[in-house]
Write a protein that holds these residues in place. Structure first.
Motif, mmCIF file in Angstrom:
data_model
loop_
_atom_site.group_PDB
_atom_site.id
_atom_site.type_symbol
_atom_site.label_atom_id
_atom_site.label_comp_id
_atom_site.label_asym_id
_atom_site.label_seq_id
_atom_site.Cartn_x
_atom_site.Cartn_y
_atom_site.Cartn_z
ATOM 1 N N MET A 47 -12.918 10.478 -5.562
ATOM 2 C CA MET A 47 -13.653 10.035 -4.382
ATOM 3 C C MET A 47 -13.398 8.559 -4.089
ATOM 4 O O MET A 47 -13.277 8.164 -2.941
ATOM 5 C CB MET A 47 -15.146 10.298 -4.608
ATOM 6 N N GLY A 48 -13.344 7.733 -5.156
ATOM 7 C CA GLY A 48 -13.124 6.307 -4.975
ATOM 8 C C GLY A 48 -11.754 6.005 -4.395
ATOM 9 O O GLY A 48 -11.600 5.102 -3.578
ATOM 10 N N LYS A 49 -10.729 6.779 -4.819
ATOM 11 C CA LYS A 49 -9.383 6.574 -4.292
ATOM 12 C C LYS A 49 -9.315 6.939 -2.817
ATOM 13 O O LYS A 49 -8.616 6.286 -2.046
ATOM 14 C CB LYS A 49 -8.363 7.390 -5.081
ATOM 15 N N ALA A 50 -10.036 7.952 -2.426
ATOM 16 C CA ALA A 50 -10.037 8.373 -1.023
ATOM 17 C C ALA A 50 -10.639 7.282 -0.138
ATOM 18 O O ALA A 50 -10.150 7.041 0.973
ATOM 19 C CB ALA A 50 -10.808 9.675 -0.860
ATOM 20 N N ILE A 51 -11.666 6.624 -0.623
ATOM 21 C CA ILE A 51 -12.281 5.546 0.150
ATOM 22 C C ILE A 51 -11.317 4.378 0.283
ATOM 23 O O ILE A 51 -11.168 3.790 1.365
ATOM 24 C CB ILE A 51 -13.619 5.109 -0.495
ATOM 25 N N LEU A 52 -10.620 4.028 -0.817
ATOM 26 C CA LEU A 52 -9.645 2.943 -0.759
ATOM 27 C C LEU A 52 -8.505 3.269 0.193
ATOM 28 O O LEU A 52 -8.051 2.404 0.952
ATOM 29 C CB LEU A 52 -9.097 2.654 -2.153
ATOM 30 N N VAL A 53 -8.035 4.511 0.170
ATOM 31 C CA VAL A 53 -6.968 4.913 1.083
ATOM 32 C C VAL A 53 -7.452 4.855 2.527
ATOM 33 O O VAL A 53 -6.737 4.388 3.417
ATOM 34 C CB VAL A 53 -6.449 6.320 0.716
ATOM 35 N N ALA A 54 -8.669 5.306 2.773
ATOM 36 C CA ALA A 54 -9.225 5.279 4.131
ATOM 37 C C ALA A 54 -9.367 3.842 4.621
ATOM 38 O O ALA A 54 -9.034 3.535 5.779
ATOM 39 C CB ALA A 54 -10.573 5.992 4.164
ATOM 40 N N VAL A 55 -9.820 2.944 3.769
ATOM 41 C CA VAL A 55 -9.957 1.535 4.151
ATOM 42 C C VAL A 55 -8.584 0.939 4.448
ATOM 43 O O VAL A 55 -8.408 0.205 5.430
ATOM 44 C CB VAL A 55 -10.689 0.736 3.044
ATOM 45 N N ALA A 56 -7.590 1.274 3.629
ATOM 46 C CA ALA A 56 -6.239 0.757 3.854
ATOM 47 C C ALA A 56 -5.666 1.272 5.171
ATOM 48 O O ALA A 56 -5.028 0.520 5.914
ATOM 49 C CB ALA A 56 -5.332 1.149 2.688
ATOM 50 N N VAL A 57 -5.895 2.541 5.472
ATOM 51 C CA VAL A 57 -5.383 3.119 6.723
ATOM 52 C C VAL A 57 -6.046 2.446 7.929
ATOM 53 O O VAL A 57 -5.372 2.090 8.900
ATOM 54 C CB VAL A 57 -5.592 4.645 6.743
ATOM 55 N N VAL A 58 -7.335 2.264 7.872
ATOM 56 C CA VAL A 58 -8.051 1.604 8.969
ATOM 57 C C VAL A 58 -7.555 0.167 9.125
ATOM 58 O O VAL A 58 -7.349 -0.308 10.249
ATOM 59 C CB VAL A 58 -9.572 1.650 8.726
ATOM 60 N N LEU A 59 -7.329 -0.519 8.031
ATOM 61 C CA LEU A 59 -6.840 -1.895 8.074
ATOM 62 C C LEU A 59 -5.458 -1.965 8.715
ATOM 63 O O LEU A 59 -5.193 -2.834 9.550
ATOM 64 C CB LEU A 59 -6.799 -2.465 6.657
ATOM 65 N N VAL A 60 -4.575 -1.040 8.356
ATOM 66 C CA VAL A 60 -3.228 -1.027 8.925
ATOM 67 C C VAL A 60 -3.283 -0.712 10.413
ATOM 68 O O VAL A 60 -2.586 -1.349 11.218
ATOM 69 C CB VAL A 60 -2.329 -0.029 8.174
ATOM 70 N N ILE A 61 -4.095 0.243 10.801
ATOM 71 C CA ILE A 61 -4.214 0.591 12.223
ATOM 72 C C ILE A 61 -4.750 -0.595 13.017
ATOM 73 O O ILE A 61 -4.231 -0.940 14.082
ATOM 74 C CB ILE A 61 -5.096 1.833 12.409
ATOM 75 N N TYR A 62 -5.771 -1.265 12.483
ATOM 76 C CA TYR A 62 -6.321 -2.440 13.163
ATOM 77 C C TYR A 62 -5.262 -3.533 13.290
ATOM 78 O O TYR A 62 -5.082 -4.119 14.357
ATOM 79 C CB TYR A 62 -7.543 -2.971 12.414
ATOM 80 N N ALA A 63 -4.575 -3.833 12.188
ATOM 81 C CA ALA A 63 -3.577 -4.901 12.205
ATOM 82 C C ALA A 63 -2.428 -4.563 13.153
ATOM 83 O O ALA A 63 -1.909 -5.437 13.851
ATOM 84 C CB ALA A 63 -3.052 -5.151 10.795
#
Length: 85
Positions: free
Chosen positions: A1-17
Motif C-alpha cells: 500500500m505504501g509503494k502505491a501511494i509513493l508511485v501515485a505521488v510521483a505520477v501526480v508530480l510528473v504530470i504537474y511538472a
C-alpha cells in the motif's frame, strides 16, 4: 500500500511538472531551454520533476506589501451629493 501511494505521488508530480513546464513562458525558464526541461521531466520522471519545480522556473514575487484597494464610496461620503441635499 505504501509503494502505491509513493508511485501515485510521483505520477501526480510528473504530470504537474510537465504541464507547468509547457505553460510557463520561455522568459521565465532558467537553467536549460524550455524543450530540454520538458524532456528532462519526461525522461527522468521524479528527479526531473523536482528539478523543474525547484530550479527550472522563476516565481513571481510581489515587490512589497499589498495596498488595499479603495472600497466603494457611499453617497454620504460624496461631497457633491451632500451639497445637493
Amino acid at each position: 500500500m505504501g509503494k502505491a501511494i509513493l508511485v501515485a505521488v510521483a505520477v501526480v508530480l510528473v504530470i504537474y511538472a510537465f504541464f507547468d513546464a509547457l505553460a510557463t513562458p520561455s522568459d521565465r525558464v532558467r537553467g536549460l531551454p524550455k524543450p530540454l526541461w520538458v524532456a528532462v521531466v519526461l525522461l527522468v520522471p521524479a528527479v526531473g520533476a523536482l528539478a523543474w519545480i525547484l530550479l527550472g522556473t522563476t516565481r513571481l514575487r510581489p515587490n512589497g506589501p499589498r495596498r488595499p484597494r479603495p472600497g466603494p464610496r457611499g453617497p454620504d461620503d460624496d461631497p457633491d451629493y451632500l451639497r445637493g441635499l
